[in-house]
Enzyme design. Structure first.
Site, mmCIF file in Angstrom:
data_model
loop_
_atom_site.group_PDB
_atom_site.id
_atom_site.type_symbol
_atom_site.label_atom_id
_atom_site.label_comp_id
_atom_site.label_asym_id
_atom_site.label_seq_id
_atom_site.Cartn_x
_atom_site.Cartn_y
_atom_site.Cartn_z
ATOM 1 N N GLY A 1 -22.713 -10.480 4.520
ATOM 2 C CA GLY A 1 -21.438 -10.487 5.239
ATOM 3 C C GLY A 1 -20.367 -9.953 4.302
ATOM 4 O O GLY A 1 -20.141 -8.744 4.230
ATOM 5 N N SER A 2 -19.767 -10.852 3.527
ATOM 6 C CA SER A 2 -18.771 -10.415 2.532
ATOM 7 C C SER A 2 -19.432 -9.472 1.520
ATOM 8 O O SER A 2 -18.824 -8.511 1.049
ATOM 9 C CB SER A 2 -18.201 -11.627 1.782
ATOM 10 O OG SER A 2 -17.727 -12.578 2.685
ATOM 11 N N GLU B 1 -13.721 -8.751 8.858
ATOM 12 C CA GLU B 1 -13.133 -7.570 8.185
ATOM 13 C C GLU B 1 -12.549 -7.968 6.822
ATOM 14 O O GLU B 1 -11.467 -7.530 6.438
ATOM 15 C CB GLU B 1 -12.102 -6.884 9.079
ATOM 16 C CG GLU B 1 -12.802 -6.238 10.280
ATOM 17 C CD GLU B 1 -11.916 -5.340 11.096
ATOM 18 O OE1 GLU B 1 -11.128 -4.592 10.485
ATOM 19 O OE2 GLU B 1 -12.033 -5.374 12.324
ATOM 20 N N ILE C 1 -22.316 -8.900 15.668
ATOM 21 C CA ILE C 1 -21.885 -7.577 16.093
ATOM 22 C C ILE C 1 -21.073 -7.675 17.385
ATOM 23 O O ILE C 1 -21.624 -7.976 18.454
ATOM 24 C CB ILE C 1 -23.094 -6.610 16.237
ATOM 25 C CG1 ILE C 1 -23.899 -6.592 14.919
ATOM 26 C CG2 ILE C 1 -22.625 -5.202 16.604
ATOM 27 C CD1 ILE C 1 -23.096 -6.376 13.642
ATOM 28 N N PHE D 1 -19.639 -1.610 15.918
ATOM 29 C CA PHE D 1 -19.735 -1.328 14.484
ATOM 30 C C PHE D 1 -20.700 -2.351 13.900
ATOM 31 O O PHE D 1 -20.415 -3.556 13.903
ATOM 32 C CB PHE D 1 -18.332 -1.501 13.887
ATOM 33 C CG PHE D 1 -18.198 -1.322 12.411
ATOM 34 C CD1 PHE D 1 -18.053 -0.048 11.856
ATOM 35 C CD2 PHE D 1 -18.142 -2.420 11.564
ATOM 36 C CE1 PHE D 1 -17.874 0.120 10.487
ATOM 37 C CE2 PHE D 1 -17.958 -2.262 10.196
ATOM 38 C CZ PHE D 1 -17.820 -0.982 9.662
ATOM 39 N N GLN E 1 1.387 -28.350 17.744
ATOM 40 C CA GLN E 1 2.005 -29.646 17.427
ATOM 41 C C GLN E 1 3.223 -29.898 18.325
ATOM 42 O O GLN E 1 3.401 -30.992 18.849
ATOM 43 C CB GLN E 1 2.407 -29.655 15.940
ATOM 44 C CG GLN E 1 2.765 -31.026 15.401
ATOM 45 C CD GLN E 1 1.546 -31.944 15.289
ATOM 46 O OE1 GLN E 1 0.404 -31.508 15.399
ATOM 47 N NE2 GLN E 1 1.807 -33.230 15.112
#
Ligand code: FAD
Length: 400
Positions: free
Chosen positions: A138-139, A368, A164, A130, A341
């Site tokens: 991006g965003s 995503e 990708i 995709f 931890q």
């Protein structure tokens, strides 16, 4: 034995319970902790293995094309991702990308496109990708600038895609590109571009903290026949968002799988590590940490399967999917950190399960839709709903 008591929750139907039990047995038998050092090879093998097991059929819509059901069963996809992530991050990645990479074809492909691409994906014989993100987009998807210029019976693609997944090993890419001169989310179309098409080049392989096949692609005068366009011209943004809508909830499920594994690893270590004359689990500080981890796992699971169930009822789940992704990924990061931890020095030692979970979980808070983007989606939906439902005078805010 992994505790699967949550399968009794009312979100699931008998077919989901059977699927989860069968997959658990399969994963225990087939998914080894140690992978071959070549990630591409490992990923190809896992896709074939998942195909032979019949699991990738769930990533595709339409029995006529090899899919399990007419509509992609979100709860099934989530259960599969959760279980695969629990056992092996790369197996989850391989499964998820078959779905994300072919999702736009399941949703908007013509019968010919579905027949050509979906069957091989469902059988694990073909690898999907995709390609939406770009170095400067991006965003902010509307900033993408890869261009698709119509020329006779073809489109000519020029531009670059980056981050990708499956880049370099995919057999085809669903690529989003815009008409010359168009702006924002308008004018974007989706195309299926087969690997090996002249003008499509894998420009660079990208190495990430949890190894996955990942690349930057370059399109240089890449000629794509018009019949490779998915849906109508200019519908690309909608197609991308609809595809992400199915799979966003499943990112939450993958995070949940990592978190459940981390909690189990933490319980094991806390009950077996002797120190100061007792076990780590005997200390109340440890018990508080374990309780916090368990609450976060259940909160994430409830939000994830609520979103998946609602979607399977045919409802729009923009807000619920965003809540699930935000909570499950942020909480999983904290749960995994808690497990590291508790494992002490061993927790940061290469080869330990919690060490690999620590690397696996990080990217899920970014891709995503980063966590901040999910917060904005939730707030937008919340405000819209409030404004729509609070128009009558005498309501909230009018005083006592
Ligand atoms: C491992 C991995 C696999 C990927 N696979 C694919 C793939 O297969 N296909 C594909 O198309 N893309 C893929 N991506 C790309 C991914 O979708 C983008 O990385 C993501 O959308 C974020 O874009 P960006 O990296 O450009 O960060 P930017 O958009 O620059 O954002 C940087 C940070 O800014 C913050 N931020 C963003 N928006 C806002 C806001 N509105 N308000 C406040 N803060 C904000 C967030 O914290 C975000 O992490 C992948 C990424 C990774 C890391």
């Amino acid at each position: 034995m992994r505790d699967q008591a949550y399968l009794d929750w009312p979100f699931f139907e008998p077919r989901h319970r059977k699927l989860a039990h069968d997959l658990e047995a399969w994963a225990r038998h087939h998914l080894t902790a140690h992978l071959e050092p070549d990630t591409d090879q490992a990923c190809r093998r896992l896709v074939r293995l998942l195909g032979a097991g019949g699991w990738t059929r769930y990533a595709v819509g339409g029995p006529a094309y090899g899919g399990m059901r007419e509509q992609i069963d979100t709860r099934a996809v989530c259960l599969i991702r959760e279980a695969l992530a629990y056992h092996q991050g790369l197996a989850d990645f391989a499964f998820a990308m078959q779905g994300l990479g072919s999702g736009a074809i399941s949703l908007h492909g013509s019968p010919e496109q579905k027949a050509r691409y979906l069957g091989p994906v469902a059988r694990g014989e073909s690898i999907a990708a995709f390609a939406l993100s770009e170095p400067e987009a991006g965003s902010d998807v509307g900033a993408l600038c890869t261009e698709a210029r119509a020329e006779g019976q073809n489109y000519i693609l020029n531009g670059q895609k980056t981050w990708i997944s499956n880049g370099g090993i995919a057999d085809f890419y669903v690529v989003f590109a815009r008409a010359p001169g168009s702006q924002g989310t308008k004018g974007i179309s989706a195309f299926v571009v087969e690997a090996g098409t002249p003008g499509l080049e894998v420009a660079e392989r990208i190495e990430v903290i949890a190894p996955h096949p990942l690349a930057t692609l370059r399109f240089n005068h890449c000629r794509v026949p018009a019949h490779q366009r998915l849906g109508e011209e200019g519908q690309g943004f909608k197609i991308a968002m609809q595809t992400l809508d199915i799979f966003r909830t499943s990112v939450a499920a993958a995070a949940l799988g990592f978190a459940r594994r981390a909690l189990d690893e933490a319980l094991y270590r806390a009950t077996t590590r002797a120190l100061f004359g007792q076990t780590l689990a005997d200390f109340q500080l440890t018990q508080a940490r374990l309780a916090d981890m368990a609450v976060k796992v259940d909160a994430a699971a409830l939000l994830t399967y609520r979103a998946a169930w609602l979607r399977d009822q045919g409802q729009r789940v923009t807000q619920e999917a965003a809540m699930a992704k935000l909570t499950a990924t942020e909480y999983a990061q904290q749960v995994v950190d808690g497990a590291v931890q508790l494992w002490g020095g061993l927790g940061v030692t290469r080869g330990q399960v919690v060490e690999s979970l620590y690397r696996e979980i990080r990217a899920l808070r970014i891709y995503e839709g980063a966590s901040e983007v999910q917060q904005l989606i939730i707030a937008r939906e919340l405000l819209k709903h409030f404004k729509e439902t609070q128009t009558v005078k005498g309501g909230i805010g009018d005083g006592v």
